[in-house]
Design an enzyme around this catalytic site. Structure first.
Site, PDB file in Angstrom:
ATOM      1  N   ASP A 112      56.426  55.910  57.027  1.00  0.00           N
ATOM      2  CA  ASP A 112      57.496  57.179  56.966  1.00  0.00           C
ATOM      3  C   ASP A 112      59.026  56.496  57.372  1.00  0.00           C
ATOM      4  O   ASP A 112      59.198  55.807  57.931  1.00  0.00           O
ATOM      5  CB  ASP A 112      57.367  58.447  57.904  1.00  0.00           C
ATOM      6  N   SER A 113      59.979  57.190  56.895  1.00  0.00           N
ATOM      7  CA  SER A 113      61.578  56.796  57.200  1.00  0.00           C
ATOM      8  C   SER A 113      61.632  56.961  58.690  1.00  0.00           C
ATOM      9  O   SER A 113      62.520  56.482  59.305  1.00  0.00           O
ATOM     10  CB  SER A 113      62.404  57.808  56.489  1.00  0.00           C
ATOM     11  N   CYS A 126      56.205  59.819  53.671  1.00  0.00           N
ATOM     12  CA  CYS A 126      57.599  60.186  53.115  1.00  0.00           C
ATOM     13  C   CYS A 126      57.797  60.300  51.846  1.00  0.00           C
ATOM     14  O   CYS A 126      57.422  59.487  51.026  1.00  0.00           O
ATOM     15  CB  CYS A 126      58.616  59.080  53.531  1.00  0.00           C
ATOM     16  N   GLU A 154      64.817  68.023  63.667  1.00  0.00           N
ATOM     17  CA  GLU A 154      64.958  67.034  64.701  1.00  0.00           C
ATOM     18  C   GLU A 154      65.853  67.310  65.768  1.00  0.00           C
ATOM     19  O   GLU A 154      65.575  66.703  66.968  1.00  0.00           O
ATOM     20  CB  GLU A 154      65.381  65.432  64.005  1.00  0.00           C
ATOM     21  N   CYS A 194      59.006  67.763  52.007  1.00  0.00           N
ATOM     22  CA  CYS A 194      59.689  66.876  52.801  1.00  0.00           C
ATOM     23  C   CYS A 194      58.766  67.094  54.032  1.00  0.00           C
ATOM     24  O   CYS A 194      58.442  68.150  54.789  1.00  0.00           O
ATOM     25  CB  CYS A 194      61.077  67.519  53.252  1.00  0.00           C
ATOM     26  N   HIS A 221      59.377  67.215  57.089  1.00  0.00           N
ATOM     27  CA  HIS A 221      59.958  68.089  58.264  1.00  0.00           C
ATOM     28  C   HIS A 221      59.895  69.551  58.088  1.00  0.00           C
ATOM     29  O   HIS A 221      59.829  70.386  58.910  1.00  0.00           O
ATOM     30  CB  HIS A 221      61.444  67.854  58.561  1.00  0.00           C
TER      31      HIS A 221
END
Ligand code: DGL
Length: 278
Positions: free
Chosen positions: A12-13, A75, A161, A193, A195
Protein backbone atom coordinates in the site's frame (compact mmCIF):
# COMPACT_ATOMS: atom_id res chain seq x y z
CA UNK A 1 9.60 -29.38 -5.78
CA UNK A 2 10.35 -26.21 -3.88
CA UNK A 3 7.93 -26.86 -0.99
CA UNK A 4 6.01 -24.28 0.98
CA UNK A 5 8.49 -21.45 1.45
CA UNK A 6 6.82 -18.36 0.02
CA UNK A 7 4.94 -15.43 1.54
CA UNK A 8 2.03 -13.27 0.37
CA UNK A 9 3.04 -9.62 -0.09
CA UNK A 10 0.66 -6.77 0.70
CA UNK A 11 1.53 -3.38 -0.75
CA UNK A 12 0.00 0.00 0.00
CA UNK A 13 1.06 3.62 -0.35
CA UNK A 14 1.03 3.77 3.43
CA UNK A 15 -0.99 2.40 6.28
CA UNK A 16 -4.54 2.46 4.94
CA UNK A 17 -3.85 -0.89 3.28
CA UNK A 18 -3.81 -2.39 6.77
CA UNK A 19 -7.62 -2.24 6.67
CA UNK A 20 -7.61 -4.54 3.63
CA UNK A 21 -4.90 -6.70 5.16
CA UNK A 22 -6.93 -7.05 8.37
CA UNK A 23 -9.75 -8.65 6.38
CA UNK A 24 -7.32 -10.87 4.43
CA UNK A 25 -5.67 -12.10 7.61
CA UNK A 26 -9.06 -12.76 9.21
CA UNK A 27 -10.16 -14.87 6.25
CA UNK A 28 -6.79 -16.53 5.58
CA UNK A 29 -4.99 -16.60 8.94
CA UNK A 30 -2.62 -19.49 8.32
CA UNK A 31 -0.20 -17.90 5.84
CA UNK A 32 2.99 -15.89 6.09
CA UNK A 33 2.59 -12.24 5.03
CA UNK A 34 4.91 -9.33 4.31
CA UNK A 35 3.29 -5.90 4.46
CA UNK A 36 4.99 -2.95 2.79
CA UNK A 37 3.69 0.59 3.32
CA UNK A 38 5.47 3.31 1.34
CA UNK A 39 4.80 5.80 4.13
CA UNK A 40 7.72 8.06 3.15
CA UNK A 41 6.04 8.88 -0.17
CA UNK A 42 2.35 8.63 0.75
CA UNK A 43 -0.17 9.85 -0.14
CA UNK A 44 -0.09 8.57 -3.72
CA UNK A 45 -3.52 10.03 -4.46
CA UNK A 46 -2.34 13.30 -5.97
CA UNK A 47 0.91 12.06 -7.54
CA UNK A 48 1.45 11.63 -11.27
CA UNK A 49 0.80 8.29 -12.95
CA UNK A 50 4.52 8.02 -13.83
CA UNK A 51 5.50 8.45 -10.19
CA UNK A 52 2.98 5.91 -8.92
CA UNK A 53 4.17 3.42 -11.55
CA UNK A 54 7.80 3.92 -10.55
CA UNK A 55 7.06 3.51 -6.84
CA UNK A 56 4.88 0.46 -7.47
CA UNK A 57 7.64 -1.22 -9.48
CA UNK A 58 10.07 -0.62 -6.62
CA UNK A 59 7.60 -2.14 -4.18
CA UNK A 60 7.12 -5.18 -6.42
CA UNK A 61 10.89 -5.67 -6.63
CA UNK A 62 11.21 -5.36 -2.86
CA UNK A 63 8.45 -7.86 -2.09
CA UNK A 64 9.60 -10.42 -4.66
CA UNK A 65 13.15 -10.07 -3.28
CA UNK A 66 11.71 -10.78 0.18
CA UNK A 67 10.30 -14.19 -0.58
CA UNK A 68 6.84 -13.28 -1.90
CA UNK A 69 5.30 -15.22 -4.76
CA UNK A 70 1.99 -13.39 -4.81
CA UNK A 71 1.40 -9.69 -4.14
CA UNK A 72 -1.84 -7.89 -3.34
CA UNK A 73 -1.93 -4.20 -4.24
CA UNK A 74 -4.15 -3.08 -1.35
CA UNK A 75 -3.90 0.50 -2.60
CA UNK A 76 -6.58 1.71 -5.03
CA UNK A 77 -4.34 4.39 -6.51
CA UNK A 78 -1.57 1.89 -7.29
CA UNK A 79 -4.13 -0.65 -8.55
CA UNK A 80 -5.66 2.02 -10.82
CA UNK A 81 -2.53 3.67 -12.14
CA UNK A 82 0.16 1.02 -12.18
CA UNK A 83 -1.18 -2.52 -11.92
CA UNK A 84 -2.21 -3.04 -15.55
CA UNK A 85 1.17 -1.92 -16.93
CA UNK A 86 3.04 -4.00 -14.38
CA UNK A 87 0.93 -7.10 -15.06
CA UNK A 88 1.21 -6.75 -18.83
CA UNK A 89 4.87 -5.90 -19.29
CA UNK A 90 7.01 -5.50 -16.16
CA UNK A 91 6.03 -8.78 -14.54
CA UNK A 92 6.36 -11.14 -17.53
CA UNK A 93 9.59 -9.50 -18.73
CA UNK A 94 11.31 -9.42 -15.37
CA UNK A 95 9.81 -12.33 -13.44
CA UNK A 96 8.34 -14.75 -15.95
CA UNK A 97 4.93 -16.35 -15.69
CA UNK A 98 4.87 -17.79 -12.19
CA UNK A 99 4.60 -14.77 -9.93
CA UNK A 100 1.29 -12.94 -9.56
CA UNK A 101 -0.03 -9.53 -8.55
CA UNK A 102 -3.70 -8.90 -7.77
CA UNK A 103 -5.38 -5.56 -7.10
CA UNK A 104 -8.46 -4.27 -5.31
CA UNK A 105 -10.46 -2.92 -8.24
CA UNK A 106 -11.52 -6.13 -9.99
CA UNK A 107 -12.74 -7.90 -6.80
CA UNK A 108 -14.94 -4.91 -5.95
CA UNK A 109 -16.31 -4.67 -9.47
CA UNK A 110 -17.03 -8.40 -9.68
CA UNK A 111 -19.36 -7.86 -6.74
CA UNK A 112 -21.05 -4.99 -8.60
CA UNK A 113 -21.33 -7.03 -11.80
CA UNK A 114 -22.96 -9.91 -9.95
CA UNK A 115 -25.61 -7.69 -8.30
CA UNK A 116 -28.51 -7.78 -10.79
CA UNK A 117 -30.49 -4.78 -9.53
CA UNK A 118 -27.49 -2.49 -9.53
CA UNK A 119 -27.42 -0.18 -12.53
CA UNK A 120 -26.06 3.13 -11.23
CA UNK A 121 -22.81 2.97 -9.30
CA UNK A 122 -21.13 5.83 -7.47
CA UNK A 123 -17.40 5.64 -6.74
CA UNK A 124 -15.44 7.88 -4.39
CA UNK A 125 -11.69 7.61 -4.54
CA UNK A 126 -8.47 9.63 -4.69
CA UNK A 127 -7.82 12.06 -7.52
CA UNK A 128 -5.38 9.65 -9.16
CA UNK A 129 -7.81 6.74 -9.08
CA UNK A 130 -10.63 8.82 -10.55
CA UNK A 131 -8.40 10.39 -13.23
CA UNK A 132 -7.08 6.97 -14.29
CA UNK A 133 -10.58 5.94 -15.36
CA UNK A 134 -9.82 2.42 -14.14
CA UNK A 135 -13.20 1.84 -12.46
CA UNK A 136 -15.39 2.78 -15.48
CA UNK A 137 -12.99 1.03 -17.89
CA UNK A 138 -12.97 -2.28 -16.00
CA UNK A 139 -16.68 -2.21 -15.25
CA UNK A 140 -17.52 -1.66 -18.91
CA UNK A 141 -15.86 -5.00 -19.65
CA UNK A 142 -17.67 -6.83 -16.85
CA UNK A 143 -21.11 -5.23 -16.72
CA UNK A 144 -21.83 -2.71 -19.50
CA UNK A 145 -25.36 -2.25 -18.08
CA UNK A 146 -23.98 -0.37 -15.07
CA UNK A 147 -23.35 3.37 -15.35
CA UNK A 148 -20.52 4.71 -13.21
CA UNK A 149 -20.37 8.16 -11.61
CA UNK A 150 -17.13 9.12 -9.90
CA UNK A 151 -16.18 11.77 -7.38
CA UNK A 152 -12.61 12.50 -6.27
CA UNK A 153 -12.34 13.01 -2.53
CA UNK A 154 -8.75 14.14 -2.04
CA UNK A 155 -9.10 15.44 1.53
CA UNK A 156 -10.70 12.38 3.11
CA UNK A 157 -7.61 10.15 3.43
CA UNK A 158 -5.60 12.94 5.12
CA UNK A 159 -8.58 13.65 7.42
CA UNK A 160 -8.71 9.99 8.54
CA UNK A 161 -4.96 9.92 9.14
CA UNK A 162 -5.19 13.08 11.20
CA UNK A 163 -7.75 11.38 13.46
CA UNK A 164 -10.51 13.67 12.18
CA UNK A 165 -12.90 10.97 10.93
CA UNK A 166 -15.68 12.18 13.24
CA UNK A 167 -15.18 15.91 12.97
CA UNK A 168 -17.80 18.29 11.66
CA UNK A 169 -15.46 19.45 8.91
CA UNK A 170 -14.98 15.88 7.66
CA UNK A 171 -18.76 15.37 7.59
CA UNK A 172 -19.08 18.55 5.53
CA UNK A 173 -16.37 17.35 3.16
CA UNK A 174 -18.11 13.99 2.72
CA UNK A 175 -21.41 15.73 1.99
CA UNK A 176 -19.72 17.90 -0.63
CA UNK A 177 -18.00 14.95 -2.32
CA UNK A 178 -21.16 12.84 -2.35
CA UNK A 179 -23.60 15.54 -3.51
CA UNK A 180 -22.89 15.13 -7.26
CA UNK A 181 -23.26 11.34 -6.96
CA UNK A 182 -26.52 11.52 -5.03
CA UNK A 183 -27.92 13.82 -7.71
CA UNK A 184 -27.35 10.96 -10.16
CA UNK A 185 -29.62 8.64 -8.17
CA UNK A 186 -26.99 5.97 -7.54
CA UNK A 187 -28.09 2.54 -6.24
CA UNK A 188 -24.74 1.77 -4.66
CA UNK A 189 -21.63 3.61 -3.53
CA UNK A 190 -18.23 1.97 -3.74
CA UNK A 191 -15.66 3.20 -1.24
CA UNK A 192 -12.67 3.12 -3.59
CA UNK A 193 -9.89 4.05 -1.20
CA UNK A 194 -8.25 2.18 1.66
CA UNK A 195 -9.16 4.89 4.17
CA UNK A 196 -12.85 5.32 3.56
CA UNK A 197 -13.96 2.30 5.56
CA UNK A 198 -13.23 4.48 8.59
CA UNK A 199 -15.88 6.87 7.37
CA UNK A 200 -18.51 4.20 6.75
CA UNK A 201 -20.86 5.36 9.50
CA UNK A 202 -20.70 8.99 8.42
CA UNK A 203 -21.14 8.03 4.76
CA UNK A 204 -24.15 5.77 5.48
CA UNK A 205 -25.78 8.58 7.44
CA UNK A 206 -25.51 10.84 4.38
CA UNK A 207 -26.46 8.41 1.59
CA UNK A 208 -29.39 6.86 3.47
CA UNK A 209 -30.65 3.29 3.45
CA UNK A 210 -31.60 3.14 -0.19
CA UNK A 211 -27.98 3.32 -1.34
CA UNK A 212 -25.91 0.19 -0.79
CA UNK A 213 -22.41 0.94 0.53
CA UNK A 214 -19.72 -1.40 -0.82
CA UNK A 215 -16.53 -1.90 1.20
CA UNK A 216 -13.51 -3.48 -0.45
CA UNK A 217 -11.68 -5.30 2.36
CA UNK A 218 -14.01 -8.31 2.80
CA UNK A 219 -14.43 -8.64 -0.99
CA UNK A 220 -10.69 -8.65 -1.64
CA UNK A 221 -10.19 -11.24 1.11
CA UNK A 222 -12.90 -13.49 -0.34
CA UNK A 223 -11.56 -13.20 -3.88
CA UNK A 224 -8.05 -14.02 -2.70
CA UNK A 225 -9.39 -17.11 -0.97
CA UNK A 226 -11.18 -18.17 -4.16
CA UNK A 227 -8.05 -17.45 -6.20
CA UNK A 228 -5.97 -19.75 -3.99
CA UNK A 229 -8.56 -22.52 -4.35
CA UNK A 230 -8.51 -22.13 -8.15
CA UNK A 231 -4.71 -22.00 -8.28
CA UNK A 232 -3.21 -24.90 -6.31
CA UNK A 233 0.11 -24.39 -8.11
CA UNK A 234 0.35 -21.05 -6.25
CA UNK A 235 -1.25 -22.18 -2.99
CA UNK A 236 1.14 -25.09 -2.51
CA UNK A 237 4.11 -22.69 -2.66
CA UNK A 238 2.82 -20.57 0.22
CA UNK A 239 4.22 -21.19 3.64
CA UNK A 240 1.69 -22.20 6.29
CA UNK A 241 3.11 -20.12 9.13
CA UNK A 242 0.89 -17.46 10.68
CA UNK A 243 3.41 -14.64 10.76
CA UNK A 244 3.57 -11.09 9.38
CA UNK A 245 6.58 -8.84 8.94
CA UNK A 246 5.78 -5.16 8.43
CA UNK A 247 8.00 -2.79 6.45
CA UNK A 248 7.80 0.98 6.15
CA UNK A 249 9.86 3.35 4.01
CA UNK A 250 10.23 6.06 6.65
CA UNK A 251 11.53 5.98 10.22
CA UNK A 252 8.43 4.18 11.39
CA UNK A 253 7.37 6.51 14.19
CA UNK A 254 3.90 7.03 12.71
CA UNK A 255 3.45 3.33 12.06
CA UNK A 256 2.59 2.41 15.64
CA UNK A 257 -0.04 5.17 15.99
CA UNK A 258 -1.72 4.63 12.65
CA UNK A 259 -1.52 0.84 12.74
CA UNK A 260 -3.57 0.98 15.93
CA UNK A 261 -6.20 2.90 13.95
CA UNK A 262 -6.12 0.87 10.73
CA UNK A 263 -5.20 -2.59 12.01
CA UNK A 264 -6.65 -2.57 15.50
CA UNK A 265 -3.26 -3.03 17.15
CA UNK A 266 0.00 -1.12 17.18
CA UNK A 267 2.72 -2.92 15.25
CA UNK A 268 6.42 -2.24 14.90
CA UNK A 269 7.73 -2.00 11.35
CA UNK A 270 11.18 -2.55 9.90
CA UNK A 271 12.75 -0.02 7.55
CA UNK A 272 12.58 -0.85 3.83
CA UNK A 273 14.91 0.77 1.31
CA UNK A 274 13.31 0.78 -2.13
CA UNK A 275 15.57 0.95 -5.14
CA UNK A 276 14.70 1.41 -8.76
CA UNK A 277 16.73 -0.04 -11.59
CA UNK A 278 15.48 0.30 -15.17
N1 DGL B 1 -3.97 3.92 -0.31
C1 DGL B 1 -4.54 4.97 -1.11
C2 DGL B 1 -5.70 4.42 -1.94
O1 DGL B 1 -6.34 3.44 -1.61
C3 DGL B 1 -5.03 6.13 -0.26
C4 DGL B 1 -3.95 7.00 0.30
C5 DGL B 1 -3.08 7.64 -0.75
O2 DGL B 1 -3.53 8.57 -1.45
O3 DGL B 1 -1.94 7.19 -0.86
O4 DGL B 1 -6.01 4.99 -2.95
Amino acid sequence: MAGRTKAIGIFDSGLGGLTVFKDIQKQLPGYRYIYLGDTARAPYGDRSKAQVLKFAKQAVDFLFAHDCELIIFACNTASAEALRTIQRSYLPKKYGKRKRILGVIVPALEEVASSPGLTRLGVIATEGTVASGAYPRELKKMAPRVRVFQSAAPLLAPAVEAGEANSLLTKKLIKGYLAPLLKKNIDALLLGCTHYGHLEKQIRAIVGRKVRVILQGPLVARKLHEYLIRHPEMETMLERRPETVFYTTDRGSGFARLSALFFGKAVVAKRALLEYKK
